[in-house]
Design a protein around this motif. Structure first.
Motif, PDB file in Angstrom:
ATOM      1  N   ILE A 190      -5.065 -59.591  22.282  1.00 47.75           N
ATOM      2  CA  ILE A 190      -4.269 -60.465  23.124  1.00 47.75           C
ATOM      3  C   ILE A 190      -5.214 -60.599  24.598  1.00 47.75           C
ATOM      4  CG2 ILE A 190      -2.295 -60.690  24.716  1.00 47.75           C
ATOM      5  CD1 ILE A 190      -0.654 -59.936  22.186  1.00 47.75           C
ATOM      6  N   ASN A 191      -5.534 -59.464  25.164  1.00 44.91           N
ATOM      7  CA  ASN A 191      -6.493 -59.257  26.147  1.00 44.91           C
ATOM      8  C   ASN A 191      -7.660 -60.132  26.030  1.00 44.91           C
ATOM      9  OD1 ASN A 191      -4.550 -57.727  27.817  1.00 44.91           O
ATOM     10  ND2 ASN A 191      -5.141 -55.913  27.161  1.00 44.91           N
ATOM     11  N   ASP A 192      -8.325 -59.886  24.717  1.00 49.96           N
ATOM     12  CA  ASP A 192      -9.739 -60.684  24.583  1.00 49.96           C
ATOM     13  C   ASP A 192      -9.487 -62.134  24.478  1.00 49.96           C
ATOM     14  OD1 ASP A 192     -10.962 -58.131  24.395  1.00 49.96           O
ATOM     15  OD2 ASP A 192     -11.213 -58.271  22.331  1.00 49.96           O
ATOM     16  N   SER A 193      -8.419 -62.508  23.892  1.00 48.11           N
ATOM     17  CA  SER A 193      -7.923 -63.761  24.009  1.00 48.11           C
ATOM     18  C   SER A 193      -7.654 -64.377  25.248  1.00 48.11           C
ATOM     19  CB  SER A 193      -6.686 -64.192  22.835  1.00 48.11           C
ATOM     20  OG  SER A 193      -7.121 -63.755  21.614  1.00 48.11           O
ATOM     21  N   LEU A 194      -6.826 -63.845  26.083  1.00 48.98           N
ATOM     22  CA  LEU A 194      -6.576 -64.181  27.320  1.00 48.98           C
ATOM     23  C   LEU A 194      -7.802 -64.451  28.259  1.00 48.98           C
ATOM     24  CD1 LEU A 194      -3.442 -62.181  28.267  1.00 48.98           C
ATOM     25  CD2 LEU A 194      -3.679 -64.817  28.062  1.00 48.98           C
ATOM     26  N   ALA A 195      -8.941 -63.184  28.246  1.00 46.06           N
ATOM     27  CA  ALA A 195     -10.240 -63.448  28.982  1.00 46.06           C
ATOM     28  C   ALA A 195     -10.949 -64.615  28.421  1.00 46.06           C
ATOM     29  CB  ALA A 195     -11.028 -62.041  28.385  1.00 46.06           C
TER      30      ALA A 195
ATOM     31  N   SER B 237      -9.850 -67.294  27.053  1.00 43.35           N
ATOM     32  CA  SER B 237      -9.134 -68.538  27.428  1.00 43.35           C
ATOM     33  C   SER B 237      -9.276 -68.720  29.009  1.00 43.35           C
ATOM     34  CB  SER B 237      -7.557 -68.250  27.303  1.00 43.35           C
ATOM     35  OG  SER B 237      -6.925 -69.193  27.798  1.00 43.35           O
ATOM     36  N   ARG B 238      -9.436 -67.592  29.699  1.00 39.45           N
ATOM     37  CA  ARG B 238      -9.768 -67.717  31.180  1.00 39.45           C
ATOM     38  C   ARG B 238     -11.033 -68.368  31.149  1.00 39.45           C
ATOM     39  NH1 ARG B 238      -7.085 -62.504  31.776  1.00 39.45           N
ATOM     40  NH2 ARG B 238      -5.114 -62.765  32.358  1.00 39.45           N
ATOM     41  N   SER B 239     -11.956 -67.753  30.344  1.00 37.47           N
ATOM     42  CA  SER B 239     -13.631 -68.361  30.540  1.00 37.47           C
ATOM     43  C   SER B 239     -13.530 -69.537  30.119  1.00 37.47           C
ATOM     44  CB  SER B 239     -14.432 -67.340  29.525  1.00 37.47           C
ATOM     45  OG  SER B 239     -15.701 -67.899  29.412  1.00 37.47           O
ATOM     46  N   VAL B 240     -12.759 -70.042  29.016  1.00 35.84           N
ATOM     47  CA  VAL B 240     -12.933 -71.543  28.532  1.00 35.84           C
ATOM     48  C   VAL B 240     -12.333 -72.409  29.834  1.00 35.84           C
ATOM     49  CG1 VAL B 240     -11.932 -73.148  26.949  1.00 35.84           C
ATOM     50  CG2 VAL B 240     -12.961 -70.854  26.340  1.00 35.84           C
ATOM     51  N   ALA B 241     -11.212 -72.073  30.296  1.00 36.86           N
ATOM     52  CA  ALA B 241     -10.580 -72.738  31.551  1.00 36.86           C
ATOM     53  C   ALA B 241     -11.715 -73.006  32.393  1.00 36.86           C
ATOM     54  CB  ALA B 241      -9.365 -72.192  31.796  1.00 36.86           C
ATOM     55  N   ILE B 242     -12.187 -71.882  33.016  1.00 33.97           N
ATOM     56  CA  ILE B 242     -13.249 -71.948  34.294  1.00 33.97           C
ATOM     57  C   ILE B 242     -14.344 -72.905  33.629  1.00 33.97           C
ATOM     58  CG2 ILE B 242     -15.107 -70.741  35.318  1.00 33.97           C
ATOM     59  CD1 ILE B 242     -13.018 -68.244  35.164  1.00 33.97           C
ATOM     60  N   GLU B 243     -14.860 -72.886  32.432  1.00 31.42           N
ATOM     61  CA  GLU B 243     -15.923 -73.496  31.956  1.00 31.42           C
ATOM     62  C   GLU B 243     -15.579 -74.983  31.971  1.00 31.42           C
ATOM     63  OE1 GLU B 243     -18.747 -73.965  28.075  1.00 31.42           O
ATOM     64  OE2 GLU B 243     -17.718 -72.174  28.260  1.00 31.42           O
ATOM     65  N   VAL B 244     -14.293 -75.193  31.550  1.00 28.09           N
ATOM     66  CA  VAL B 244     -13.738 -76.847  31.408  1.00 28.09           C
ATOM     67  C   VAL B 244     -13.653 -77.228  32.933  1.00 28.09           C
ATOM     68  CG1 VAL B 244     -11.485 -77.965  31.248  1.00 28.09           C
ATOM     69  CG2 VAL B 244     -12.378 -76.655  29.276  1.00 28.09           C
ATOM     70  N   GLU B 245     -13.068 -76.350  33.988  1.00 30.70           N
ATOM     71  CA  GLU B 245     -13.049 -76.717  35.227  1.00 30.70           C
ATOM     72  C   GLU B 245     -14.493 -77.250  35.855  1.00 30.70           C
ATOM     73  OE1 GLU B 245     -10.621 -77.615  37.411  1.00 30.70           O
ATOM     74  OE2 GLU B 245      -9.580 -77.293  35.447  1.00 30.70           O
ATOM     75  N   GLU B 246     -15.539 -76.352  35.446  1.00 30.79           N
ATOM     76  CA  GLU B 246     -16.952 -76.530  35.754  1.00 30.79           C
ATOM     77  C   GLU B 246     -17.516 -77.696  35.214  1.00 30.79           C
ATOM     78  OE1 GLU B 246     -20.274 -75.893  37.978  1.00 30.79           O
ATOM     79  OE2 GLU B 246     -18.524 -74.671  37.924  1.00 30.79           O
ATOM     80  N   LEU B 247     -17.062 -78.098  34.130  1.00 24.02           N
ATOM     81  CA  LEU B 247     -17.341 -79.233  33.337  1.00 24.02           C
ATOM     82  C   LEU B 247     -16.888 -80.426  34.084  1.00 24.02           C
ATOM     83  CD1 LEU B 247     -17.661 -78.242  29.470  1.00 24.02           C
ATOM     84  CD2 LEU B 247     -19.874 -78.937  30.946  1.00 24.02           C
ATOM     85  N   LYS B 248     -15.616 -80.375  34.363  1.00 20.77           N
ATOM     86  CA  LYS B 248     -14.905 -81.489  35.182  1.00 20.77           C
ATOM     87  C   LYS B 248     -15.755 -81.658  36.528  1.00 20.77           C
ATOM     88  CE  LYS B 248     -10.187 -81.113  33.395  1.00 20.77           C
ATOM     89  NZ  LYS B 248      -8.941 -80.554  33.630  1.00 20.77           N
TER      90      LYS B 248
END
Length: 161
Positions: free
Chosen positions: A104-109, A111-122
């Protein structure tokens, strides 16, 4: 001391006047001896039988005691196996919970990384869009410029020279 058949056989009675018929007494004594010997044999046979039965009883009592001890040992072993199984199951559950928490912790990390990447791409897409819009607007401004009109008319080209 008990009376033996030989004691009966050797017993002599005193004689008196007008005593019992000696032959009848001897016959009766012979019958008593025979019956007494039979009773003695029967008694010995029964004693032997009792001894045999006592030995069997002792044997079966030993078997019963052994079985009782075996059952107790088996019950103790079963209890120990049950206890060990419960402990092992608890350890497995704890290990599974740790693994689940880690996953769960790995998945959350991630997920956060992907969310940050998505924001960066936006942000990059917005910047690209803004730059592209600026480029397109600059090109439109160039197209609106009147200097293009002079390129369209060949007479103006020659006069400008």
């Amino acid at each position: 001391m008990p009376l033996t058949p030989l004691d009966i056989h050797n017993k002599e009675f005193g004689r008196r006047l007008r005593g019992y018929d000696e032959d009848e007494v001897n016959e009766f004594l012979d019958q008593v001896i025979k019956d007494y010997e039979a009773l003695i044999r029967e008694n010995k046979d029964m004693q032997n039988q009792v001894l045999g039965l006592q030995e069997k009883l002792n044997h079966f009592m030993n078997i019963e005691e052994t079985l009782s001890k075996t059952i107790i040992v088996a019950q103790n072993a079963a209890d120990e196996v049950k206890t060990n199984s419960k402990k092992e199951a608890q350890l497995i559950v704890k290990e599974a919970e740790k693994n689940a928490d880690r996953i769960i912790n790995d998945s959350l990390a991630k997920s956060r990384s992907v969310a940050i990447e998505v924001e960066e791409l936006k942000k990059q897409a917005s910047i690209y869009r803004t730059r592209f819009r600026s480029l397109v607007e600059a090109q439109l401004e160039l197209l609106k410029d009147e200097s293009w009109d002079s390129l369209e008319d060949p007479k103006r080209l020659v006069a400008a020279e």
